[in-house]
Design an enzyme around this catalytic site. Structure first.
Site, PDB file in Angstrom:
ATOM      1  CD  GLU A  52      -3.062  -0.821   0.127  1.00  0.00           C
ATOM      2  OE1 GLU A  52      -3.008   0.367  -0.635  1.00  0.00           O
ATOM      3  OE2 GLU A  52      -3.922  -1.839  -0.268  1.00  0.00           O
ATOM      4  CB  CYS A  99      -5.198   3.651  -5.622  1.00  0.00           C
ATOM      5  SG  CYS A  99      -6.922   3.171  -5.737  1.00  0.00           S
TER       6      CYS A  99
END
Length: 170
Positions: A26, A40
């Site tokens: 992440e 993202c």
């Protein structure tokens, strides 16, 4: 269909293995913790260690590492609660950590409706582990088409390896 509950629900908490996996997968666009928002691969506005920013949330910029770590702990607590609530069979710590990381990435709704969870709750641990690789696609926010983001296949392999690390007999 309702899930049959067992007498002793899971009450596990994420370990350092879960944190390590989240920290590995992440990361922001420049690597590491993202101190400013970015989109993202699925097009969601994200900050810190993969925290999806909700409409009502505002953060001081740039976000500090301490703030990102605190936000990650809050997020992990929420996903851990979903895993503890919905998994009705015994788990090892490694299995739990893998499921929390998986749920962090795919979301609680996808986890709760998954074949992975259904198989797991039937005590088909190996079959459940075999479901991880199937979750290597995202939806392109512009085209609506499924695609395989860079690193997602590797992430699912890491989650599966963590799930299987202590064996499949909790």
């Amino acid at each position: 269909m309702t899930l049959e509950r067992h007498a002793m629900p899971n009450t596990l908490s994420p370990s350092s293995a879960a944190l390590d996996l989240i920290h590995e997968f992440e990361q922001g666009p420049q690597g590491g913790m993202a101190s400013v928002p970015y989109r993202c691969s699925a097009g969601k506005l994200t900050i810190g260690w993969g925290h999806v920013i909700r409409e009502h949330e505002q953060f001081a910029m740039p976000m500090t590492a301490a703030q990102a770590d605190a936000l990650l702990q809050q997020d992990l607590a929420q996903f851990a609660a979903v895993v503890n609530e919905r998994v009705t069979v015994p788990l090892t710590q490694s299995m739990f950590d893998a499921l929390v990381c998986f749920t962090f990435n795919v979301g609680p709704g996808a986890f709760v409706g998954s074949t992975l969870l259904r198989l797991l709750n039937q005590r088909f641990y190996a079959a459940a582990a075999g479901q991880f690789p199937r979750w290597n696609k995202a939806t392109n926010p512009k085209t609506g088409q499924k695609f395989i983001p860079p690193g997602l296949t590797r992430r699912r392999a890491a989650e599966r390896a963590l799930f299987e690390r202590d064996g499949l007999q909790p």
